[in-house]
Scaffold this motif. Structure first.
Motif, short mmCIF file in Angstrom:
data_model
loop_
_atom_site.label_atom_id
_atom_site.label_comp_id
_atom_site.label_asym_id
_atom_site.label_seq_id
_atom_site.Cartn_x
_atom_site.Cartn_y
_atom_site.Cartn_z
N CYS A 175 0.81 -1.22 0.00
CA CYS A 175 0.00 0.00 0.00
C CYS A 175 0.85 1.27 0.00
O CYS A 175 2.04 1.26 0.31
CB CYS A 175 -0.95 -0.01 1.19
SG CYS A 175 -2.32 -1.17 0.97
N LEU A 176 0.19 2.36 -0.37
CA LEU A 176 0.78 3.69 -0.39
C LEU A 176 0.45 4.43 0.90
O LEU A 176 -0.49 4.08 1.62
CB LEU A 176 0.20 4.50 -1.55
CG LEU A 176 0.30 3.94 -2.96
CD1 LEU A 176 -0.44 4.86 -3.93
CD2 LEU A 176 1.74 3.77 -3.37
N ARG A 231 8.72 -15.08 6.34
CA ARG A 231 8.98 -14.54 7.68
C ARG A 231 8.90 -13.02 7.68
O ARG A 231 8.31 -12.42 8.59
CB ARG A 231 10.38 -15.01 8.13
CG ARG A 231 10.81 -14.52 9.50
CD ARG A 231 12.02 -15.31 9.98
NE ARG A 231 13.07 -15.37 8.96
CZ ARG A 231 14.01 -14.45 8.79
NH1 ARG A 231 14.05 -13.39 9.59
NH2 ARG A 231 14.94 -14.59 7.86
N MET A 232 9.47 -12.39 6.68
CA MET A 232 9.49 -10.93 6.61
C MET A 232 8.08 -10.35 6.59
O MET A 232 7.77 -9.39 7.30
CB MET A 232 10.27 -10.48 5.36
CG MET A 232 10.33 -8.99 5.16
SD MET A 232 11.31 -8.53 3.70
CE MET A 232 10.10 -8.71 2.38
N LEU A 233 7.21 -10.93 5.76
CA LEU A 233 5.88 -10.39 5.54
C LEU A 233 4.79 -11.12 6.32
O LEU A 233 3.61 -10.80 6.17
CB LEU A 233 5.55 -10.43 4.04
CG LEU A 233 6.42 -9.51 3.17
CD1 LEU A 233 6.31 -9.92 1.70
CD2 LEU A 233 6.04 -8.06 3.36
N ALA A 236 2.66 -4.53 4.34
CA ALA A 236 3.72 -3.94 3.52
C ALA A 236 3.30 -2.57 3.03
O ALA A 236 2.18 -2.38 2.57
CB ALA A 236 4.05 -4.84 2.34
N VAL A 237 4.21 -1.60 3.15
CA VAL A 237 3.99 -0.25 2.64
C VAL A 237 5.22 0.15 1.83
O VAL A 237 6.33 -0.28 2.12
CB VAL A 237 3.75 0.74 3.80
CG1 VAL A 237 4.99 0.87 4.68
CG2 VAL A 237 3.33 2.12 3.28
N THR A 238 4.99 0.94 0.79
CA THR A 238 6.11 1.42 0.00
C THR A 238 6.48 2.84 0.43
O THR A 238 5.61 3.67 0.69
CB THR A 238 5.80 1.35 -1.51
OG1 THR A 238 6.89 1.92 -2.25
CG2 THR A 238 4.51 2.05 -1.87
N PHE A 239 7.79 3.09 0.51
CA PHE A 239 8.31 4.36 1.04
C PHE A 239 9.51 4.76 0.19
O PHE A 239 10.10 3.94 -0.51
CB PHE A 239 8.70 4.17 2.51
CG PHE A 239 9.13 5.42 3.22
CD1 PHE A 239 8.25 6.47 3.41
CD2 PHE A 239 10.43 5.55 3.71
CE1 PHE A 239 8.65 7.62 4.08
CE2 PHE A 239 10.83 6.68 4.39
CZ PHE A 239 9.94 7.73 4.58
N SER A 240 9.89 6.02 0.26
CA SER A 240 11.02 6.49 -0.54
C SER A 240 12.35 6.09 0.08
O SER A 240 12.56 6.22 1.28
CB SER A 240 10.98 8.02 -0.68
OG SER A 240 12.12 8.48 -1.39
#
Length: 411
Positions: free
Chosen positions: A177-178, A396-398, A201-205
Motif C-alpha cells: 500500500c501507499l 517470515r518478513m511479511l 507492507a507499505v512502499t516508502f522512498s
C-alpha cells in the motif's frame, strides 16, 4: 536438491518480493469516491509524442501521429505507459521507451487472474507488486496540488490493491500500500487502516529528501516508523523511489543509471544504519527492492569501520551503541534476481537477510525463465538455504500464510 537437464526439479516455489502492476483503466472510476472522480486521474488512449527528461522524470507529450498509447491524465500532466515497464513477451530489442496500450501488453500486467497464470508458468507462488502510475512510493500524488483529491486517490489505490488486485488470489498476490507522503499523521492513519485488514507492507522512498520531504534523521518520520513497528508493517523501498537515479554525467546514456541503480539502495541503507531509527525502533523492518545485494558486504564492512574508528567526530558515538551491521542483520532485508556475486557472499550478507524477486513485467524481469535463473543461482547451496532465499525469508518478513506447518516445526 536434485537436478535434470532443465535445472532443479524440486526447487521451492518462489515468493517474489518485487514485481509491478499496471493499473487498470477503471481503477479510479470504480474506487475513487464519486465527488472526486472528475478531478482525479482520467484514463485516455492517444498517440505519444516527444520525450524530455526533467527533474528525474520522463515527460511526454501527446501526438495524434504517434504510437498509440494508454495514458493517465491528472492535474494537467500526462503519464503514459511505456513498453519497458510492460516488457514481458517482447524481445530485448523491442523493450524500448515507446508507448504501449493495455491491449498490446501481456494481460497479466493488469489482470489479476491472468497474473496468477503467469506466476504459475514461472514457478512463482506469491508476488508483492509495486505501483506504476502512482510511481514507486506514490510520488505522483505527493506532487499533486489538490491534496484532498490526492489523499482520496491514495486511499482508492489501496482499496483497489487490497480488495480487487489481491482479493481473490488466495493470498498469492500480496498487498503493498501507499501512504500520503506529504503528511505524517495521515500516513500513520493509512498504515493503521490497512493493517486492520491484514496489510503488512507499505512502499516508502529510499531517500525522502530527494522528493523535498524531511530526512529520516529529522525525527519527522518517527510516528510513521512507530506505526509500522506496532503493526508489523514492512517498509519497502524500491530503487527509483526517490525520483532520481545516479549517474556520473548529466549526458550519460540511461545504461549508466541502470548499472548504478544499486547506489540509491546503498546510500539509503547507510542513512538508516547511522540515523538511530533502527535503534529507536528495534522491531521495524526495512526491505530494499531491486537493488541486488553484491554491494552489501563492503557497505557493512565500511560502516562498521567508520563506527569503530570515527564515531566520535562522526556524530554517532551516543546515537549508535553497537556496530551498524548489528542492525542490518536484525532488521534489514535485501533482494536479488541476477547476482551471483551476492550469492557467493552470502556468509556476509546473511542467509536470513536475502529474498528473491522476478521484477515482472519490467524490462529486467526473468519471466518466464525464473525457475532456471533461480536454479543457476542456487547451484551448490543447501536445501535449507535455497528455501530461505526463494521463499522462507519472504514468508517470515511479511508474515505470509504459507508453510505454516514448517514454521511451527521450526519454532
Amino acid at each position: 536438491m536434485t537436478t535434470d537437464g532443465a535445472g532443479v526439479t524440486d526447487l521451492p516455489r518462489i515468493i517474489s518480493v518485487d514485481d509491478h502492476v499496471i493499473e487498470p483503466a477503471h481503477l479510479f472510476s470504480t474506487w475513487l469516491p464519486e465527488k472526486y472522480r472528475e478531478r482525479g486521474p482520467q484514463p485516455l488512449t492517444a498517440g505519444i509524442g516527444g520525450l524530455a527528461y526533467v527533474g528525474g522524470k520522463y515527460r511526454f507529450t501527446t501526438d495524434p501521429e504517434g504510437q498509440l498509447t494508454d495514458w493517465w491524465q491528472y492535474e494537467g500532466e500526462f503519464f503514459p505507459y511505456k513498453r519497458i515497464i510492460a516488457a514481458v513477451g517482447f524481445s530485448r530489442d523491442e523493450m524500448t521507451l515507446d508507448g504501449i496500450t493495455r491491449e498490446q501488453m501481456r494481460r497479466g500486467c493488469w489482470d489479476p487472474v491472468e497474473r496468477l497464470k503467469d506466476m504459475d508458468l514461472n514457478h512463482v507462488e506469491g508476488s508483492l507488486c509495486f505501483p506504476t502510475f502512482p510511481r514507486f512510493c506514490g510520488q505522483t500524488f505527493a506532487e499533486a496540488h489538490d491534496k484532498e483529491v490526492a489523499l482520496a486517490c491514495v486511499r482508492a489505490y489501496n482499496d483497489w490493491m487490497v480488495e480487487e488486485w489481491c482479493g481473490d488470489s488466495g493470498g498469492r498476490l500480496i498487498p503493498l500500500c501507499l501512504i500520503p507522503l506529504w503528511d505524517v499523521d495521515l500516513a500513520v492513519a493509512e498504515i493503521k487502516r490497512n493493517a486492520a485488514r491484514g496489510v503488512r507492507a507499505v512502499t516508502f522512498s529510499e531517500i525522502p529528501t530527494y522528493l523535498g520531504l524531511p530526512s529520516i534523521h529529522s525525527g519527522y518520520w518517527d510516528p510513521f516508523f512507530a506505526a509500522c513497528e506496532d503493526t508489523g508493517t514492512v517498509v519497502n523501498m524500491h530503487i527509483g523511489s526517490s525520483s532520481q537515479m545516479p549517474a556520473a554525467s548529466p549526458d550519460a546514456p540511461p545504461a549508466v543509471q541502470a548499472s548504478l541503480s544499486f547506489n540509491n539502495a546503498m546510500a539509503s541503507m547507510m542513512d538508516f544504519l547511522f540515523s538511530g531509527v533502527l535503534v529507536k525502533f528495534p522491531r521495524l523492518t526495512l526491505a530494499y527492492s531491486e537493488g541486488q545485494m553484491g554491494w552489501v558486504p563492503y557497505a557493512l564492512e565500511r560502516a562498521d569501520d567508520v563506527w569503530r574508528e570515527h564515531r566520535a567526530w562522526g556524530g554517532v558515538k551516543d546515537l549508535i551503541p553497537e556496530p551498524p551491521s548489528t542492525y542490518y542483520r536484525r532488521q534489514i532485508y535485501c533482494c536479488f534476481f541476477r547476482d551471483k556475486h551476492g550469492v557467493a557472499s552470502l556468509d556476509t550478507i546473511g542467509v536470513d537477510n536475502a529474498t528473491f524477486e522476478t521484477d515482472y513485467p519490467h524490462v529486467d524481469s526473468t519471466w518466464p525463465d525464473t525457475k532456471q535463473v533461480a536454479a543457476d543461482h542456487m547451484a551448490g547451496l543447501s536445501d535449507e538455504v535455497t528455501y530461505k532465499l526463494l521463499r522462507g525469508n519472504a514468508i517470515r518478513m511479511l508474515d505470509l500464510p504459507f508453510d505454516r506447518d514448517r514454521k511451527a516445526a521450526d519454532a
